[in-house]
Design a protein around this motif. Structure first.
Motif, PDB file in Angstrom:
ATOM      1  N   HIS A 171      36.997  35.045  -9.840  1.00 15.29           N
ATOM      2  CA  HIS A 171      38.415  35.260  -9.577  1.00 15.29           C
ATOM      3  C   HIS A 171      39.004  36.100 -10.703  1.00 15.29           C
ATOM      4  CE1 HIS A 171      42.707  33.931  -9.799  1.00 15.29           C
ATOM      5  NE2 HIS A 171      42.628  34.071  -8.497  1.00 15.29           N
ATOM      6  N   LEU A 172      39.884  37.016 -10.389  1.00 12.32           N
ATOM      7  CA  LEU A 172      40.411  37.953 -11.386  1.00 12.32           C
ATOM      8  C   LEU A 172      41.005  37.226 -12.594  1.00 12.32           C
ATOM      9  CD1 LEU A 172      40.725  40.967 -11.878  1.00 12.32           C
ATOM     10  CD2 LEU A 172      42.972  40.847 -10.802  1.00 12.32           C
ATOM     11  N   GLY A 173      41.678  36.111 -12.345  1.00 14.86           N
ATOM     12  CA  GLY A 173      42.300  35.392 -13.452  1.00 14.86           C
ATOM     13  C   GLY A 173      41.384  34.378 -14.116  1.00 14.86           C
ATOM     14  N   GLY A 174      40.217  34.160 -13.510  1.00 14.64           N
ATOM     15  CA  GLY A 174      39.290  33.177 -14.064  1.00 14.64           C
ATOM     16  C   GLY A 174      38.859  32.185 -12.993  1.00 14.64           C
ATOM     17  N   GLY A 175      37.718  31.590 -13.194  1.00 10.58           N
ATOM     18  CA  GLY A 175      37.199  30.663 -12.191  1.00 10.58           C
ATOM     19  C   GLY A 175      36.530  31.409 -11.052  1.00 10.58           C
ATOM     20  N   PHE A 176      36.220  30.663  -9.995  1.00  9.87           N
ATOM     21  CA  PHE A 176      35.517  31.231  -8.852  1.00  9.87           C
ATOM     22  C   PHE A 176      36.332  31.055  -7.573  1.00  9.87           C
ATOM     23  CE2 PHE A 176      32.401  31.716 -11.809  1.00  9.87           C
ATOM     24  CZ  PHE A 176      31.478  30.708 -12.002  1.00  9.87           C
ATOM     25  N   ASP A 177      36.525  32.149  -6.850  1.00 13.44           N
ATOM     26  CA  ASP A 177      37.254  32.111  -5.589  1.00 13.44           C
ATOM     27  C   ASP A 177      37.131  33.459  -4.896  1.00 13.44           C
ATOM     28  OD1 ASP A 177      40.387  32.689  -4.373  1.00 13.44           O
ATOM     29  OD2 ASP A 177      39.353  30.846  -3.771  1.00 13.44           O
ATOM     30  N   PRO A 178      36.702  33.464  -3.613  1.00  8.44           N
ATOM     31  CA  PRO A 178      36.357  32.312  -2.788  1.00  8.44           C
ATOM     32  C   PRO A 178      34.905  31.900  -2.971  1.00  8.44           C
ATOM     33  CG  PRO A 178      36.198  34.291  -1.478  1.00  8.44           C
ATOM     34  CD  PRO A 178      36.647  34.739  -2.861  1.00  8.44           C
ATOM     35  N   TRP A 179      34.531  30.836  -2.272  1.00  9.68           N
ATOM     36  CA  TRP A 179      33.164  30.352  -2.245  1.00  9.68           C
ATOM     37  C   TRP A 179      32.571  30.555  -0.853  1.00  9.68           C
ATOM     38  CZ3 TRP A 179      31.027  26.609  -6.096  1.00  9.68           C
ATOM     39  CH2 TRP A 179      31.844  26.485  -7.234  1.00  9.68           C
ATOM     40  N   GLY A 180      31.253  30.703  -0.812  1.00  2.17           N
ATOM     41  CA  GLY A 180      30.579  30.670   0.471  1.00  2.17           C
ATOM     42  C   GLY A 180      30.545  29.241   1.000  1.00  2.17           C
ATOM     43  N   GLN A 181      30.080  29.115   2.212  1.00  2.99           N
ATOM     44  CA  GLN A 181      30.080  27.801   2.855  1.00  2.99           C
ATOM     45  C   GLN A 181      28.960  26.901   2.348  1.00  2.99           C
ATOM     46  OE1 GLN A 181      28.623  30.428   4.172  1.00  2.99           O
ATOM     47  NE2 GLN A 181      27.069  29.876   5.712  1.00  2.99           N
ATOM     48  N   GLY A 182      28.022  27.467   1.616  1.00  2.00           N
ATOM     49  CA  GLY A 182      26.904  26.687   1.084  1.00  2.00           C
ATOM     50  C   GLY A 182      25.670  26.795   1.963  1.00  2.00           C
ATOM     51  N   SER A 183      24.506  26.717   1.310  1.00  2.00           N
ATOM     52  CA  SER A 183      23.216  26.749   2.006  1.00  2.00           C
ATOM     53  C   SER A 183      22.383  25.579   1.507  1.00  2.00           C
ATOM     54  CB  SER A 183      22.475  28.060   1.714  1.00  2.00           C
ATOM     55  OG  SER A 183      23.229  29.181   2.120  1.00  2.00           O
ATOM     56  N   LEU A 184      22.031  24.675   2.417  1.00  2.00           N
ATOM     57  CA  LEU A 184      21.230  23.511   2.030  1.00  2.00           C
ATOM     58  C   LEU A 184      19.767  23.907   1.923  1.00  2.00           C
ATOM     59  CD1 LEU A 184      20.849  20.472   1.510  1.00  2.00           C
ATOM     60  CD2 LEU A 184      20.698  20.175   4.006  1.00  2.00           C
ATOM     61  N   VAL A 185      19.194  23.639   0.762  1.00  2.00           N
ATOM     62  CA  VAL A 185      17.766  23.854   0.550  1.00  2.00           C
ATOM     63  C   VAL A 185      17.133  22.484   0.309  1.00  2.00           C
ATOM     64  CG1 VAL A 185      15.993  24.887  -0.906  1.00  2.00           C
ATOM     65  CG2 VAL A 185      18.082  26.178  -0.360  1.00  2.00           C
ATOM     66  N   THR A 186      16.192  22.139   1.159  1.00  2.00           N
ATOM     67  CA  THR A 186      15.487  20.853   1.036  1.00  2.00           C
ATOM     68  C   THR A 186      14.052  21.133   0.639  1.00  2.00           C
ATOM     69  OG1 THR A 186      16.885  19.888   2.772  1.00  2.00           O
ATOM     70  CG2 THR A 186      14.847  18.727   2.221  1.00  2.00           C
ATOM     71  N   VAL A 187      13.624  20.496  -0.437  1.00  2.00           N
ATOM     72  CA  VAL A 187      12.248  20.655  -0.901  1.00  2.00           C
ATOM     73  C   VAL A 187      11.530  19.332  -0.662  1.00  2.00           C
ATOM     74  CG1 VAL A 187      10.734  21.253  -2.820  1.00  2.00           C
ATOM     75  CG2 VAL A 187      13.022  22.282  -2.652  1.00  2.00           C
ATOM     76  N   SER A 188      10.554  19.394   0.229  1.00  2.00           N
ATOM     77  CA  SER A 188       9.864  18.155   0.605  1.00  2.00           C
ATOM     78  C   SER A 188       8.459  18.480   1.101  1.00  2.00           C
ATOM     79  CB  SER A 188      10.642  17.443   1.710  1.00  2.00           C
ATOM     80  OG  SER A 188       9.925  16.329   2.194  1.00  2.00           O
ATOM     81  N   SER A 189       7.526  17.609   0.729  1.00  2.00           N
ATOM     82  CA  SER A 189       6.162  17.793   1.200  1.00  2.00           C
ATOM     83  C   SER A 189       5.990  17.197   2.594  1.00  2.00           C
ATOM     84  CB  SER A 189       5.173  17.144   0.227  1.00  2.00           C
ATOM     85  OG  SER A 189       5.505  15.796   0.019  1.00  2.00           O
TER      86      SER A 189
END
Lengths: 118, 108
Positions: A100-118
Protein backbone atom coordinates in the motif's frame (compact mmCIF):
# COMPACT_ATOMS: atom_id res chain seq x y z
CA UNK A 1 -9.69 -0.64 -9.16
CA UNK A 2 -6.65 -2.79 -8.47
CA UNK A 3 -7.56 -6.46 -8.03
CA UNK A 4 -5.69 -9.66 -7.31
CA UNK A 5 -6.74 -13.20 -8.21
CA UNK A 6 -4.74 -16.21 -7.08
CA UNK A 7 -4.56 -19.75 -8.40
CA UNK A 8 -6.52 -22.59 -6.84
CA UNK A 9 -5.86 -25.10 -4.10
CA UNK A 10 -3.04 -27.61 -4.42
CA UNK A 11 -2.24 -30.92 -2.75
CA UNK A 12 1.40 -31.94 -2.75
CA UNK A 13 3.48 -34.74 -1.34
CA UNK A 14 6.41 -34.09 1.01
CA UNK A 15 9.54 -33.19 -0.94
CA UNK A 16 7.60 -31.80 -3.90
CA UNK A 17 7.39 -28.18 -5.09
CA UNK A 18 4.41 -25.88 -5.48
CA UNK A 19 4.01 -22.79 -7.65
CA UNK A 20 1.20 -20.38 -6.80
CA UNK A 21 0.23 -17.57 -9.14
CA UNK A 22 -1.08 -14.10 -8.37
CA UNK A 23 -2.67 -12.18 -11.25
CA UNK A 24 -3.16 -8.45 -10.90
CA UNK A 25 -5.43 -6.13 -12.82
CA UNK A 26 -6.48 -2.51 -12.71
CA UNK A 27 -4.59 0.70 -13.01
CA UNK A 28 -1.80 1.86 -10.81
CA UNK A 29 0.20 5.04 -11.20
CA UNK A 30 3.11 4.15 -9.03
CA UNK A 31 5.47 1.17 -8.86
CA UNK A 32 4.59 -1.33 -6.20
CA UNK A 33 5.73 -4.56 -4.65
CA UNK A 34 3.91 -7.85 -4.35
CA UNK A 35 4.42 -9.61 -1.05
CA UNK A 36 3.73 -13.21 -0.11
CA UNK A 37 2.34 -14.07 3.30
CA UNK A 38 1.21 -17.46 4.56
CA UNK A 39 -1.13 -18.55 7.33
CA UNK A 40 -1.05 -22.07 8.75
CA UNK A 41 -4.36 -23.43 10.05
CA UNK A 42 -5.41 -21.53 13.18
CA UNK A 43 -2.20 -19.53 13.21
CA UNK A 44 -1.08 -15.97 12.66
CA UNK A 45 0.41 -14.51 9.49
CA UNK A 46 3.97 -15.13 8.33
CA UNK A 47 5.77 -12.94 5.80
CA UNK A 48 7.76 -14.80 3.18
CA UNK A 49 9.16 -12.33 0.66
CA UNK A 50 8.48 -9.73 -2.02
CA UNK A 51 9.13 -8.69 -5.62
CA UNK A 52 9.15 -5.19 -7.13
CA UNK A 53 6.77 -4.70 -10.04
CA UNK A 54 9.16 -2.67 -12.16
CA UNK A 55 12.68 -3.83 -11.33
CA UNK A 56 11.97 -7.45 -10.44
CA UNK A 57 14.12 -7.06 -7.36
CA UNK A 58 13.29 -9.61 -4.71
CA UNK A 59 13.73 -10.03 -0.98
CA UNK A 60 13.17 -13.14 1.09
CA UNK A 61 12.76 -14.04 4.70
CA UNK A 62 15.87 -15.90 5.83
CA UNK A 63 13.58 -18.67 7.04
CA UNK A 64 12.83 -19.58 3.42
CA UNK A 65 16.21 -18.83 1.84
CA UNK A 66 17.13 -21.54 -0.61
CA UNK A 67 13.60 -22.94 -0.82
CA UNK A 68 11.62 -19.93 -2.00
CA UNK A 69 11.58 -18.22 -5.37
CA UNK A 70 9.37 -15.27 -6.32
CA UNK A 71 9.21 -14.33 -9.99
CA UNK A 72 7.03 -12.27 -12.28
CA UNK A 73 5.77 -12.23 -15.84
CA UNK A 74 5.06 -8.58 -16.61
CA UNK A 75 3.33 -9.40 -19.90
CA UNK A 76 0.82 -11.51 -18.00
CA UNK A 77 0.61 -9.20 -14.98
CA UNK A 78 1.29 -12.26 -12.87
CA UNK A 79 3.59 -12.96 -9.97
CA UNK A 80 4.60 -16.46 -8.93
CA UNK A 81 5.69 -17.97 -5.64
CA UNK A 82 7.49 -21.30 -5.79
CA UNK A 83 8.31 -23.19 -2.62
CA UNK A 84 10.50 -26.29 -2.87
CA UNK A 85 11.18 -29.29 -0.64
CA UNK A 86 7.71 -29.10 0.87
CA UNK A 87 7.02 -30.55 4.30
CA UNK A 88 3.82 -30.94 6.31
CA UNK A 89 4.59 -27.69 8.19
CA UNK A 90 4.19 -25.84 4.89
CA UNK A 91 0.47 -26.63 4.84
CA UNK A 92 -1.11 -23.19 4.85
CA UNK A 93 -3.12 -20.62 2.96
CA UNK A 94 -0.72 -18.57 0.85
CA UNK A 95 -1.65 -14.97 0.15
CA UNK A 96 -0.18 -12.40 -2.17
CA UNK A 97 -0.78 -8.73 -1.46
CA UNK A 98 0.26 -5.40 -2.93
CA UNK A 99 2.26 -2.89 -0.97
CA UNK A 100 0.00 0.00 0.00
CA UNK A 101 1.36 3.44 -0.89
CA UNK A 102 1.15 4.63 2.71
CA UNK A 103 2.39 1.38 4.20
CA UNK A 104 1.09 -2.09 4.89
CA UNK A 105 -0.51 -4.40 2.35
CA UNK A 106 -3.66 -3.69 0.35
CA UNK A 107 -5.36 -5.32 -1.43
CA UNK A 108 -4.86 -9.01 -0.78
CA UNK A 109 -5.59 -11.97 -2.99
CA UNK A 110 -8.22 -14.44 -1.91
CA UNK A 111 -5.61 -16.96 -0.79
CA UNK A 112 -4.46 -20.33 -2.12
CA UNK A 113 -4.60 -23.39 0.13
CA UNK A 114 -1.56 -25.62 -0.17
CA UNK A 115 -1.84 -28.98 1.58
CA UNK A 116 1.25 -31.11 2.01
CA UNK A 117 0.40 -34.69 2.81
CA UNK A 118 1.67 -38.14 1.99
CA UNK B 1 13.77 -9.69 13.85
CA UNK B 2 11.17 -7.50 15.53
CA UNK B 3 8.75 -9.56 17.61
CA UNK B 4 5.24 -8.17 18.00
CA UNK B 5 3.23 -9.22 21.04
CA UNK B 6 -0.50 -8.58 20.97
CA UNK B 7 -2.74 -8.50 24.02
CA UNK B 8 -5.16 -9.63 25.10
CA UNK B 9 -5.46 -12.85 23.16
CA UNK B 10 -9.23 -12.66 23.27
CA UNK B 11 -11.55 -9.78 24.07
CA UNK B 12 -15.19 -10.59 24.83
CA UNK B 13 -17.38 -7.53 24.44
CA UNK B 14 -20.91 -6.49 23.52
CA UNK B 15 -21.98 -4.34 20.57
CA UNK B 16 -21.65 -0.67 21.42
CA UNK B 17 -18.72 -1.24 23.80
CA UNK B 18 -15.21 0.05 23.30
CA UNK B 19 -12.39 -2.32 22.33
CA UNK B 20 -8.75 -1.55 23.12
CA UNK B 21 -6.13 -3.78 21.49
CA UNK B 22 -2.43 -3.60 22.26
CA UNK B 23 0.62 -4.37 20.12
CA UNK B 24 4.05 -4.22 21.75
CA UNK B 25 7.29 -4.45 19.75
CA UNK B 26 10.56 -5.98 20.93
CA UNK B 27 12.41 -2.94 19.57
CA UNK B 28 11.46 0.51 18.42
CA UNK B 29 9.60 0.75 15.12
CA UNK B 30 11.00 3.74 13.28
CA UNK B 31 8.76 6.08 11.30
CA UNK B 32 5.74 4.38 12.90
CA UNK B 33 5.80 1.76 10.17
CA UNK B 34 3.03 -0.25 11.77
CA UNK B 35 -0.26 -1.45 10.28
CA UNK B 36 -3.41 -3.08 11.64
CA UNK B 37 -5.59 -5.61 9.83
CA UNK B 38 -8.97 -7.18 10.43
CA UNK B 39 -9.52 -10.79 9.38
CA UNK B 40 -12.79 -12.69 9.33
CA UNK B 41 -13.03 -16.46 8.99
CA UNK B 42 -12.22 -17.68 5.49
CA UNK B 43 -11.24 -14.21 4.25
CA UNK B 44 -7.93 -12.47 3.64
CA UNK B 45 -6.83 -9.73 6.02
CA UNK B 46 -8.18 -6.24 5.40
CA UNK B 47 -5.98 -3.20 5.95
CA UNK B 48 -7.45 -0.87 8.58
CA UNK B 49 -4.58 1.37 9.71
CA UNK B 50 -1.15 2.20 8.30
CA UNK B 51 1.58 4.45 9.61
CA UNK B 52 0.27 3.60 13.09
CA UNK B 53 -2.62 6.09 12.87
CA UNK B 54 -3.80 6.66 9.30
CA UNK B 55 -7.06 4.98 8.31
CA UNK B 56 -7.10 3.11 5.01
CA UNK B 57 -9.69 3.89 2.35
CA UNK B 58 -13.31 3.34 3.42
CA UNK B 59 -12.41 2.42 7.00
CA UNK B 60 -14.97 3.91 9.43
CA UNK B 61 -13.78 6.50 11.91
CA UNK B 62 -14.69 4.28 14.88
CA UNK B 63 -11.33 2.58 14.16
CA UNK B 64 -8.46 4.58 15.62
CA UNK B 65 -4.76 3.73 15.68
CA UNK B 66 -2.25 5.35 18.01
CA UNK B 67 1.16 4.88 19.55
CA UNK B 68 4.83 5.12 18.68
CA UNK B 69 8.16 3.49 19.42
CA UNK B 70 7.34 0.10 20.89
CA UNK B 71 3.73 0.52 22.04
CA UNK B 72 0.77 0.74 19.70
CA UNK B 73 -2.97 0.59 20.20
CA UNK B 74 -5.99 -0.04 18.03
CA UNK B 75 -9.23 1.29 19.49
CA UNK B 76 -12.68 0.49 18.18
CA UNK B 77 -14.88 3.11 19.80
CA UNK B 78 -18.34 1.51 19.52
CA UNK B 79 -18.35 -2.09 18.39
CA UNK B 80 -20.73 -3.07 15.63
CA UNK B 81 -21.70 -6.69 14.94
CA UNK B 82 -19.48 -6.73 11.83
CA UNK B 83 -16.41 -5.81 13.93
CA UNK B 84 -16.20 -9.20 15.66
CA UNK B 85 -13.10 -10.69 14.05
CA UNK B 86 -9.37 -11.26 14.59
CA UNK B 87 -7.04 -8.26 14.47
CA UNK B 88 -3.33 -8.35 13.62
CA UNK B 89 -0.60 -5.76 13.85
CA UNK B 90 2.23 -5.76 11.30
CA UNK B 91 5.56 -3.96 11.28
CA UNK B 92 7.12 -3.07 7.96
CA UNK B 93 10.01 -1.04 9.32
CA UNK B 94 12.60 -3.75 8.90
CA UNK B 95 13.07 -7.09 7.21
CA UNK B 96 11.69 -9.57 7.86
CA UNK B 97 8.25 -8.05 8.13
CA UNK B 98 6.53 -9.53 11.17
CA UNK B 99 3.00 -9.89 12.44
CA UNK B 100 1.60 -10.14 15.92
CA UNK B 101 -0.16 -13.25 17.14
CA UNK B 102 -3.56 -11.62 16.84
CA UNK B 103 -6.38 -10.52 19.15
CA UNK B 104 -9.77 -12.14 18.73
CA UNK B 105 -12.70 -9.83 19.46
CA UNK B 106 -15.79 -11.91 20.08
CA UNK B 107 -19.31 -11.28 21.22
CA UNK B 108 -20.02 -11.64 24.93
Amino acid sequence: QFQIVQSGAEVKKPGASVKVSCKTSGSTFTPYSIHWVRQAPGQSLEWMGWIHSDTGKTGYSEKFQGRLSITRDTSASTTYMQLNSLRSADTAVYYCARSHLGGGFDPWGQGSLVTVSS
Amino acid sequence: EIVLTQSPGTLSLSPGERATLSCRASQSINNNYLAWYQQKFGQPPRLLIYGASSRATDIPDRFDGSGSGTDFTLTISRLKPEDFAVYYCHQYNSSPHTFGGGTRVDSK
